[in-house]
Design a protein around this motif. Structure first.
Motif, PDB file in Angstrom:
ATOM      1  N   GLY A 293      93.670  33.008  24.751  1.00 32.07           N
ATOM      2  CA  GLY A 293      94.845  33.243  23.937  1.00 32.07           C
ATOM      3  C   GLY A 293      94.504  33.146  22.461  1.00 32.07           C
ATOM      4  N   VAL A 294      95.240  33.878  21.649  1.00 34.21           N
ATOM      5  CA  VAL A 294      94.999  33.909  20.205  1.00 34.21           C
ATOM      6  C   VAL A 294      96.175  33.269  19.483  1.00 34.21           C
ATOM      7  CG1 VAL A 294      94.703  35.393  18.192  1.00 34.21           C
ATOM      8  CG2 VAL A 294      93.551  35.962  20.333  1.00 34.21           C
ATOM      9  N   VAL A 295      95.872  32.327  18.593  1.00 31.62           N
ATOM     10  CA  VAL A 295      96.907  31.720  17.770  1.00 31.62           C
ATOM     11  C   VAL A 295      97.133  32.633  16.569  1.00 31.62           C
ATOM     12  CG1 VAL A 295      97.652  29.660  16.535  1.00 31.62           C
ATOM     13  CG2 VAL A 295      96.126  29.438  18.499  1.00 31.62           C
ATOM     14  N   CYS A 296      98.355  33.135  16.428  1.00 30.67           N
ATOM     15  CA  CYS A 296      98.663  34.086  15.368  1.00 30.67           C
ATOM     16  C   CYS A 296     100.164  34.030  15.078  1.00 30.67           C
ATOM     17  CB  CYS A 296      98.241  35.498  15.785  1.00 30.67           C
ATOM     18  SG  CYS A 296      99.011  36.077  17.324  1.00 30.67           S
ATOM     19  N   GLN A 297     100.668  35.032  14.393  1.00 27.73           N
ATOM     20  CA  GLN A 297     102.099  35.126  14.132  1.00 27.73           C
ATOM     21  C   GLN A 297     102.675  36.359  14.827  1.00 27.73           C
ATOM     22  OE1 GLN A 297     103.370  34.040   9.881  1.00 27.73           O
ATOM     23  NE2 GLN A 297     101.260  34.721   9.571  1.00 27.73           N
ATOM     24  N   VAL A 298     103.845  36.205  15.408  1.00 22.96           N
ATOM     25  CA  VAL A 298     104.603  37.334  15.944  1.00 22.96           C
ATOM     26  C   VAL A 298     105.962  37.314  15.250  1.00 22.96           C
ATOM     27  CG1 VAL A 298     105.593  38.422  17.985  1.00 22.96           C
ATOM     28  CG2 VAL A 298     103.419  37.178  18.171  1.00 22.96           C
ATOM     29  N   ASP A 299     106.250  38.373  14.534  1.00 24.58           N
ATOM     30  CA  ASP A 299     107.485  38.438  13.729  1.00 24.58           C
ATOM     31  C   ASP A 299     107.565  37.256  12.758  1.00 24.58           C
ATOM     32  OD1 ASP A 299     108.270  40.751  15.093  1.00 24.58           O
ATOM     33  OD2 ASP A 299     109.280  39.589  16.654  1.00 24.58           O
ATOM     34  N   GLY A 300     106.398  36.855  12.253  1.00 26.37           N
ATOM     35  CA  GLY A 300     106.346  35.786  11.274  1.00 26.37           C
ATOM     36  C   GLY A 300     106.411  34.390  11.842  1.00 26.37           C
ATOM     37  N   PHE A 389     105.257  26.205  19.659  1.00 25.46           N
ATOM     38  CA  PHE A 389     104.834  26.432  18.271  1.00 25.46           C
ATOM     39  C   PHE A 389     105.926  27.138  17.464  1.00 25.46           C
ATOM     40  CE2 PHE A 389      99.960  26.697  19.284  1.00 25.46           C
ATOM     41  CZ  PHE A 389      99.994  25.382  19.707  1.00 25.46           C
ATOM     42  N   GLN A 390     106.651  28.009  18.126  1.00 25.81           N
ATOM     43  CA  GLN A 390     107.675  28.808  17.443  1.00 25.81           C
ATOM     44  C   GLN A 390     108.779  27.949  16.843  1.00 25.81           C
ATOM     45  OE1 GLN A 390     110.237  30.996  20.359  1.00 25.81           O
ATOM     46  NE2 GLN A 390     109.069  29.868  21.919  1.00 25.81           N
ATOM     47  N   PHE A 391     108.928  26.723  17.319  1.00 27.81           N
ATOM     48  CA  PHE A 391     110.009  25.862  16.838  1.00 27.81           C
ATOM     49  C   PHE A 391     109.571  24.936  15.699  1.00 27.81           C
ATOM     50  CE2 PHE A 391     110.765  26.377  21.539  1.00 27.81           C
ATOM     51  CZ  PHE A 391     111.731  27.361  21.404  1.00 27.81           C
ATOM     52  N   ALA A 392     108.300  25.012  15.326  1.00 30.26           N
ATOM     53  CA  ALA A 392     107.784  24.118  14.286  1.00 30.26           C
ATOM     54  C   ALA A 392     108.328  24.501  12.919  1.00 30.26           C
ATOM     55  CB  ALA A 392     106.259  24.163  14.271  1.00 30.26           C
ATOM     56  N   LYS A 393     108.593  23.474  12.115  1.00 28.57           N
ATOM     57  CA  LYS A 393     108.987  23.709  10.723  1.00 28.57           C
ATOM     58  C   LYS A 393     107.768  23.902   9.839  1.00 28.57           C
ATOM     59  CE  LYS A 393     113.312  21.104  11.109  1.00 28.57           C
ATOM     60  NZ  LYS A 393     114.075  19.899  10.665  1.00 28.57           N
ATOM     61  N   ASN A 394     106.652  23.279  10.209  1.00 28.31           N
ATOM     62  CA  ASN A 394     105.418  23.411   9.439  1.00 28.31           C
ATOM     63  C   ASN A 394     104.242  23.379  10.396  1.00 28.31           C
ATOM     64  OD1 ASN A 394     103.456  23.493   7.492  1.00 28.31           O
ATOM     65  ND2 ASN A 394     103.809  21.432   6.706  1.00 28.31           N
ATOM     66  N   PHE A 395     103.822  24.574  10.844  1.00 34.54           N
ATOM     67  CA  PHE A 395     102.720  24.705  11.789  1.00 34.54           C
ATOM     68  C   PHE A 395     101.408  24.913  11.044  1.00 34.54           C
ATOM     69  CE2 PHE A 395      99.784  27.369  14.180  1.00 34.54           C
ATOM     70  CZ  PHE A 395      99.671  26.661  15.359  1.00 34.54           C
ATOM     71  N   VAL A 396     100.348  24.236  11.507  1.00 29.78           N
ATOM     72  CA  VAL A 396      99.020  24.422  10.935  1.00 29.78           C
ATOM     73  C   VAL A 396      98.016  24.617  12.061  1.00 29.78           C
ATOM     74  CG1 VAL A 396      99.486  23.085   8.847  1.00 29.78           C
ATOM     75  CG2 VAL A 396      98.556  21.931  10.876  1.00 29.78           C
ATOM     76  N   ALA A 397      96.893  25.249  11.724  1.00 28.85           N
ATOM     77  CA  ALA A 397      95.781  25.395  12.665  1.00 28.85           C
ATOM     78  C   ALA A 397      94.533  24.817  12.018  1.00 28.85           C
ATOM     79  CB  ALA A 397      95.568  26.866  13.019  1.00 28.85           C
ATOM     80  N   PHE A 398      93.655  24.312  12.837  1.00 31.45           N
ATOM     81  CA  PHE A 398      92.444  23.652  12.353  1.00 31.45           C
ATOM     82  C   PHE A 398      91.258  24.199  13.126  1.00 31.45           C
ATOM     83  CE2 PHE A 398      89.646  19.823  11.914  1.00 31.45           C
ATOM     84  CZ  PHE A 398      89.582  19.825  10.523  1.00 31.45           C
ATOM     85  N   GLU A 399      90.378  24.910  12.418  1.00 32.93           N
ATOM     86  CA  GLU A 399      89.241  25.549  13.076  1.00 32.93           C
ATOM     87  C   GLU A 399      88.075  24.576  13.211  1.00 32.93           C
ATOM     88  OE1 GLU A 399      87.771  29.812  12.301  1.00 32.93           O
ATOM     89  OE2 GLU A 399      86.290  28.537  11.290  1.00 32.93           O
ATOM     90  N   VAL A 400      87.548  24.491  14.434  1.00 35.43           N
ATOM     91  CA  VAL A 400      86.402  23.625  14.703  1.00 35.43           C
ATOM     92  C   VAL A 400      85.305  24.450  15.363  1.00 35.43           C
ATOM     93  CG1 VAL A 400      87.821  21.559  14.920  1.00 35.43           C
ATOM     94  CG2 VAL A 400      87.323  22.909  16.961  1.00 35.43           C
TER      95      VAL A 400
END
Length: 507
Positions: A293-300, A389-400
């Motif tokens: 799966g890919v973490v991205c944005q759908v409709d923002g 994730f869609q319900f988060a007010k401030n979502f972040v991703a951390f690449e490792v």
């Protein structure tokens, strides 16, 4: 307990009266067990579950129409990196993580309800041994990482701290897991800080929407997916337990990643300093068609889009730097604030849509004979933990780094990847590199120095077999004190006893 008449009436209303078709053949104990299983099933919910499973399965698989126009990568501002940033910023994240852990504000939550069918074992994955020299299981490795993290955070801040370990199990894994932990003295963790709870189960369903009997007296049930976490948190008042302990931040992860860093202070600190209520660790996709799966944005809105939903053309898109535009692979490794989890359980959980998993489900035929199908015959409906994730007010991703933090155990050794051999190699290669970086040299049986190998071998173990206990080092830290200038023979196990011996010796 509900009566036979009440259960039968409810099943008829749900269109599932066939589940009692062998009633006349059952003994008293079997009847009691079957009623106990069927009574909690709400007729309306059961009817909806079976109908939606059949409907979802009937949809034509493949890329979602019109999705490409709605997709966008995550904004650079919402993404951090364990390796690409400057060392000072990384250290600041780590120090913040250590602080929160030292203040007893961090818990870890293990998703361990799955059955491990692809691995080919009948016991929980956490009890699996991949063939390390120490013979340790996944559960033991994870417990020891928690103990080491408690020690590190305590040393940083001169305190004694606790990282509670919450473990979500299922009907299949709760009993064996509880027994295993008791037999191993909870790996020297305080049992009061190891909290097991159980997720719900849902009936498996045929392609035409009929719940499946696996025996004359038992419905074929399956865990409701790792997204069943949110119902289970509410069912067992887990968030109330966290609140009582003062926990504010929760690190959620899957059982099968042998390299997982529990309560990773860098990840925790990054999320806290960014003010995130929800975060995800990601690794760079290995190639465009990689089935992740890919973490991205759908409709923002942030979400995970499954590989099967993305067209090959979209998956292969590259940016100006030549890298994949949609390269953030989900590894089921998440950060949540307790407040966010409370909002999800109270408001958003009913909005989560179940996903279809087509499986081979043993069943009894109309004559009551057990049938073990050779090809998929049933549907298991699952919710996914990342669908919030869609319900988060401030979502972040951390690449490792994949080599440092991600090697899942999903398949038997007959598969080409994600099997016991690849998991073992990943850990041993990591530990071999840690030892070299700490100043050790490895010798063969004749005393000649073995070659250093900087990258993960495609086949076979690293040049020297070296296993380092999590109780000695969480992520490679502090090894110079034991290994600098040492010449070591393979295989070499650095556990607590060996570390004391080396510490007492002059190089």
């Amino acid at each position: 307990m509900a009566s036979e008449a009440d259960v039968r009436a409810g099943l008829q209303r749900a269109g599932q009266g066939h589940l009692l078709r062998f009633w006349a053949e059952l003994g008293p104990g079997q009847r009691t067990a079957l009623l106990a299983e069927l009574a909690p099933l709400d007729p309306d919910a059961l009817r909806e579950h079976c109908a939606s499973a059949a409907e979802a399965c009937a949809r034509v698989p493949g890329p979602t129409s019109g999705l490409a126009e709605r997709l966008r990568p995550l904004s650079p501002e919402s993404v951090g990196s364990a390796s690409r940033g400057d060392p000072e910023t990384r250290q600041r994240w780590e120090e913040e993580g250590f602080l929160q852990i030292a203040l007893n504000k961090v818990a870890v939550l293990l998703l361990a309800g799955g059955q491990g069918t692809r691995l080919g074992v009948t016991y929980p994955k956490g009890m699996y041994r991949v063939g390390l020299p120490s013979g340790k299981t996944l559960y033991q490795l994870q417990a020891e990482r928690i103990r080491r993290m408690e020690q590190l955070a305590g040393e940083h801040h001169g305190t004694c701290c606790t990282v509670p370990w919450y473990i979500m199990t299922s009907e299949f894994t709760l009993g064996p897991t509880a027994k295993f932990f008791k037999e191993h003295d909870f790996f020297h963790l305080d049992p009061a800080n190891v909290v097991l709870f159980e997720q719900r189960m849902l009936p498996a369903v045929t392609f035409d929407g009929r719940a499946i009997l696996e025996r004359k007296d038992k419905v074929a049930m399956a865990p409701d997916g790792n997204g069943g976490l949110y119902r289970a948190l509410a069912d067992h008042r887990v968030l109330e337990d966290m609140e009582r302990r003062g926990v504010e931040f929760v690190h959620v992860y899957c059982v099968d990643n042998i390299l997982v860093r529990l309560a990773d202070p860098v990840f925790i600190g990054f999320c806290v300093l960014r003010g995130a209520d929800c975060g995800a660790k990601v690794v760079e996709k290995a190639y465009p068609e990689e089935p992740v799966g890919v973490v991205c944005q759908v409709d923002g809105v942030p979400q995970v889009v499954e590989y099967s939903e993305i067209s090959p053309e979209t998956a292969g898109l590259r940016g100006a730097d030549g890298g994949l535009i949609y390269n953030a692979a989900n590894i089921c490794n998440h950060f949540f604030t307790r407040g966010f989890l409370q909002r999800v359980t109270r408001e958003f959980e009913p909005l989560l849509k179940p996903h279809v998993a087509v499986k081979k489900v043993p069943y009894v035929d109309e004559e009551g004979n057990l049938v073990k199908p050779l090809k998929p015959n049933g549907i298991k409906m699952e919710k996914f933990v990342f669908d919030v994730f869609q319900f988060a007010k401030n979502f972040v991703a951390f690449e490792v780094s994949r080599e440092e933090e991600f090697s899942p155990l999903k398949n038997a050794d007959t598969a080409a990847r994600d099997n016991p051999s690849t998991a073992r190699r990943a850990l041993l290669t990591q530990h071999h590199q840690w030892a070299l970086q700490a100043g050790a040299r490895f010798l063969d049986a004749g005393g000649a120095q073995l070659p250093e190998q900087p990258s993960l071998p495609q086949n076979g173990d690293p040049p020297a077999i070296c296993e380092i206990s999590p109780l000695v080092s969480y992520s490679g830290e502090g090894l110079e004190a034991y290994l600098r200038g040492r010449e070591l023979w393979s295989p070499f196990i650095l556990d607590e006893d060996q570390s004391r011996v080396l510490r007492s010796q002059e190089v």
